[in-house]
Design an enzyme around this catalytic site. Sequence first.
Site, PDB file in Angstrom:
ATOM      1  N   ASP A  63      30.148  46.423  61.119  1.00 65.82           N
ATOM      2  CA  ASP A  63      30.833  45.749  60.015  1.00 65.82           C
ATOM      3  C   ASP A  63      32.245  46.318  59.877  1.00 65.82           C
ATOM      4  O   ASP A  63      32.468  47.524  59.994  1.00 65.82           O
ATOM      5  CB  ASP A  63      30.046  45.954  58.712  1.00 65.82           C
ATOM      6  CG  ASP A  63      30.485  44.998  57.618  1.00 65.82           C
ATOM      7  OD1 ASP A  63      29.703  44.078  57.293  1.00 65.82           O
ATOM      8  OD2 ASP A  63      31.609  45.162  57.089  1.00 65.82           O
ATOM      9  N   ILE A  64      33.201  45.453  59.590  1.00 63.47           N
ATOM     10  CA  ILE A  64      34.600  45.869  59.480  1.00 63.47           C
ATOM     11  C   ILE A  64      34.839  46.714  58.227  1.00 63.47           C
ATOM     12  O   ILE A  64      35.806  47.472  58.164  1.00 63.47           O
ATOM     13  CB  ILE A  64      35.514  44.606  59.496  1.00 63.47           C
ATOM     14  CG1 ILE A  64      36.912  44.951  59.959  1.00 63.47           C
ATOM     15  CG2 ILE A  64      35.536  43.912  58.135  1.00 63.47           C
ATOM     16  CD1 ILE A  64      37.748  43.729  60.308  1.00 63.47           C
ATOM     17  N   HIS A 106      23.507  36.141  59.003  1.00 67.57           N
ATOM     18  CA  HIS A 106      23.606  37.493  59.553  1.00 67.57           C
ATOM     19  C   HIS A 106      22.696  38.421  58.773  1.00 67.57           C
ATOM     20  O   HIS A 106      22.462  38.238  57.581  1.00 67.57           O
ATOM     21  CB  HIS A 106      25.042  38.013  59.515  1.00 67.57           C
ATOM     22  CG  HIS A 106      25.722  37.868  58.198  1.00 67.57           C
ATOM     23  ND1 HIS A 106      26.236  36.661  57.756  1.00 67.57           N
ATOM     24  CD2 HIS A 106      25.977  38.762  57.214  1.00 67.57           C
ATOM     25  CE1 HIS A 106      26.776  36.825  56.564  1.00 67.57           C
ATOM     26  NE2 HIS A 106      26.622  38.089  56.199  1.00 67.57           N
ATOM     27  N   HIS A 149      22.384  42.442  57.783  1.00 69.45           N
ATOM     28  CA  HIS A 149      23.017  43.754  57.735  1.00 69.45           C
ATOM     29  C   HIS A 149      21.961  44.810  58.079  1.00 69.45           C
ATOM     30  O   HIS A 149      20.839  44.753  57.569  1.00 69.45           O
ATOM     31  CB  HIS A 149      23.528  44.062  56.326  1.00 69.45           C
ATOM     32  CG  HIS A 149      24.568  43.117  55.803  1.00 69.45           C
ATOM     33  ND1 HIS A 149      25.906  43.451  55.705  1.00 69.45           N
ATOM     34  CD2 HIS A 149      24.472  41.844  55.330  1.00 69.45           C
ATOM     35  CE1 HIS A 149      26.585  42.439  55.195  1.00 69.45           C
ATOM     36  NE2 HIS A 149      25.732  41.442  54.951  1.00 69.45           N
ATOM     37  N   GLN A 179      27.000  35.911  49.449  1.00 66.39           N
ATOM     38  CA  GLN A 179      27.226  35.678  50.879  1.00 66.39           C
ATOM     39  C   GLN A 179      28.681  35.279  51.080  1.00 66.39           C
ATOM     40  O   GLN A 179      29.187  34.384  50.394  1.00 66.39           O
ATOM     41  CB  GLN A 179      26.295  34.572  51.401  1.00 66.39           C
ATOM     42  CG  GLN A 179      26.474  34.313  52.900  1.00 66.39           C
ATOM     43  CD  GLN A 179      25.559  33.214  53.438  1.00 66.39           C
ATOM     44  OE1 GLN A 179      24.680  32.713  52.720  1.00 66.39           O
ATOM     45  NE2 GLN A 179      25.757  32.847  54.687  1.00 66.39           N
ATOM     46  N   ASN A 220      22.217  38.269  52.754  1.00 63.50           N
ATOM     47  CA  ASN A 220      22.672  37.582  51.547  1.00 63.50           C
ATOM     48  C   ASN A 220      22.639  36.091  51.804  1.00 63.50           C
ATOM     49  O   ASN A 220      23.122  35.610  52.825  1.00 63.50           O
ATOM     50  CB  ASN A 220      24.103  38.017  51.205  1.00 63.50           C
ATOM     51  CG  ASN A 220      24.169  39.475  50.779  1.00 63.50           C
ATOM     52  OD1 ASN A 220      23.339  39.911  49.994  1.00 63.50           O
ATOM     53  ND2 ASN A 220      25.130  40.218  51.296  1.00 63.50           N
TER      54      ASN A 220
HETATM   55  P1  5GP Z   1      27.981  38.852  53.480  1.00 63.54           P
HETATM   56  O1  5GP Z   1      28.543  39.150  52.121  1.00 63.54           O
HETATM   57  O2  5GP Z   1      28.357  37.463  53.954  1.00 63.54           O
HETATM   58  O3  5GP Z   1      26.515  39.137  53.568  1.00 63.54           O
HETATM   59  O4  5GP Z   1      28.636  39.905  54.453  1.00 63.54           O
HETATM   60  C1  5GP Z   1      29.714  39.622  55.301  1.00 63.54           C
HETATM   61  C2  5GP Z   1      30.088  40.916  55.969  1.00 63.54           C
HETATM   62  O5  5GP Z   1      30.963  40.612  57.041  1.00 63.54           O
HETATM   63  C3  5GP Z   1      30.836  41.896  55.057  1.00 63.54           C
HETATM   64  O6  5GP Z   1      30.116  43.124  55.005  1.00 63.54           O
HETATM   65  C4  5GP Z   1      32.214  42.045  55.736  1.00 63.54           C
HETATM   66  O7  5GP Z   1      32.719  43.364  55.660  1.00 63.54           O
HETATM   67  C5  5GP Z   1      31.933  41.611  57.156  1.00 63.54           C
HETATM   68  N1  5GP Z   1      33.065  41.017  57.838  1.00 63.54           N
HETATM   69  C6  5GP Z   1      33.888  40.030  57.379  1.00 63.54           C
HETATM   70  N2  5GP Z   1      34.812  39.709  58.289  1.00 63.54           N
HETATM   71  C7  5GP Z   1      34.554  40.487  59.367  1.00 63.54           C
HETATM   72  C8  5GP Z   1      35.181  40.604  60.651  1.00 63.54           C
HETATM   73  O8  5GP Z   1      36.143  39.923  60.986  1.00 63.54           O
HETATM   74  N3  5GP Z   1      34.640  41.508  61.519  1.00 63.54           N
HETATM   75  C9  5GP Z   1      33.567  42.289  61.179  1.00 63.54           C
HETATM   76  N4  5GP Z   1      33.129  43.149  62.093  1.00 63.54           N
HETATM   77  N5  5GP Z   1      32.957  42.205  59.980  1.00 63.54           N
HETATM   78  C10 5GP Z   1      33.454  41.316  59.089  1.00 63.54           C
END
Ligand code: 5GP
Length: 128
Positions: free
Chosen positions: A39-40, A110, A112, A104, A97
């Site tokens: 994760d970034i 995805h 985590h 989300q 999420n």
């Molecule tokens: P969500 O809230 O959709 O469950 O989580 C999305 C996740 O994607 C977040 O933890 C965010 O830090 C990660 N993320 C968003 N953009 C990028 C990206 O360009 N590269 C990577 N490696 N992670 C990302």
Amino acid sequence: MPVPGLGPYDDANIFARILRGEIPCRKVYEDEHALAFHDINPQAPIHVLVIPKTPHVSFADFAATASAETVAGFFGAVATVARELGLEQPGYRILANMGHDAHQEVPHFHVHVFGGRKLGPMLPNPLP
Ligand code: 5GP
């Protein structure tokens, strides 16, 4: 910004672009069903995202429309990633999420994978 967890699938989302190789990622695992990368913005010492290679907006979409082989292959990959990261002995948390209330942010399903320290309660108490 949170996104709805129900379609249509947007082929321009950031994880679709990572899958196509248009945007780099720090890859930790790949097979025919899944890609895993760091994760970034990590929320734990180990924070890896595992995504299916098929276009699904969310867990709900994946569960409803992916084939049984795809679902099994994907969740097998999640378990493999956690094992290869050395997380089975200390333990780890997986989380997906789905939709607005879960915040989300990326409309490609995805999971985590968190680990590398004691992770505390499942949700903050009280919720912010
Ligand atoms: P969500 O809230 O959709 O469950 O989580 C999305 C996740 O994607 C977040 O933890 C965010 O830090 C990660 N993320 C968003 N953009 C990028 C990206 O360009 N590269 C990577 N490696 N992670 C990302």
